[in-house]
Design a protein around this motif. Structure first.
Motif, mmCIF file in Angstrom:
data_model
loop_
_atom_site.group_PDB
_atom_site.id
_atom_site.type_symbol
_atom_site.label_atom_id
_atom_site.label_comp_id
_atom_site.label_asym_id
_atom_site.label_seq_id
_atom_site.Cartn_x
_atom_site.Cartn_y
_atom_site.Cartn_z
ATOM 1 N N LYS A 28 0.829 -1.206 0.000
ATOM 2 C CA LYS A 28 0.000 0.000 0.000
ATOM 3 C C LYS A 28 0.861 1.252 0.000
ATOM 4 C CE LYS A 28 -4.137 -1.813 2.164
ATOM 5 N NZ LYS A 28 -4.894 -1.894 3.423
ATOM 6 N N THR A 31 2.210 1.838 -3.445
ATOM 7 C CA THR A 31 1.166 2.387 -4.309
ATOM 8 C C THR A 31 0.982 3.874 -4.021
ATOM 9 O OG1 THR A 31 0.078 0.263 -4.317
ATOM 10 C CG2 THR A 31 -1.254 2.138 -4.999
ATOM 11 N N ASP A 35 1.482 6.906 -6.605
ATOM 12 C CA ASP A 35 0.381 7.836 -6.859
ATOM 13 C C ASP A 35 0.798 9.270 -6.554
ATOM 14 O OD1 ASP A 35 -1.170 5.743 -7.609
ATOM 15 O OD2 ASP A 35 -2.397 5.688 -5.800
#
Ligand code: ZN
Length: 139
Positions: A28, A31, A35
């Motif tokens: 996570k 990610t 992002d």
């Protein structure tokens, strides 16, 4: 003599010794990092270009920014996600103020730390609202 104790997110009981850990999901975090990099590329004004003087970002733009990934605390037995690609800190390695400072200094060297809610975790220690709280047994 411990100063701090981790509270399990699942059973809400203190995590003693090596029976559990504080952890964050690396996948996570990665990610969120990717992002955030994408967001930054999209919103960075090229160097040398004069600012128009208006708002740089709209509220909607900021809404897009990846949310901080939560640190979680679990007993081994209570962890709903044992196979996660985790960065974890065993409970008895973060149960004094000195250890908390050392971990914070260590984590500050990681480029992903500000994509997690470590700041909230620190703020919550005193108020007893976080996963890591002041030991009640301490006289
Ligand atoms: Zn538990």
């Amino acid at each position: 003599m411990p100063d701090l104790q981790l509270i399990c997110d699942t059973c809400k009981k203190p995590i003693e010794g090596a029976s559990g850990y504080l952890w964050v999901d690396n996948d996570k975090v990665n990610t969120a990092l990717a992002d955030a990099a994408k967001w930054n590329r999209k919103h960075t004004i090229p160097e040398g270009e004069p600012l128009a003087g208006g708002q740089l970002f709209s509220g909607a733009d900021l809404f897009d920014y990846p949310e901080a990934i939560q640190w979680q605390a679990h007993h081994h037995a209570c962890d709903p996600n044992q196979d996660a690609n985790a960065y974890s800190i065993q409970a008895n390695r973060i149960d004094t103020w000195a250890e908390l400072l050392d971990w914070t200094a260590h984590l500050m060297e990681k480029d992903w730390l500000n994509h997690t809610d470590w700041d909230e975790l620190l703020r919550g220690v005193h108020g007893g609202t976080a996963r890591l709280v002041i030991c009640k047994e301490t006289a």
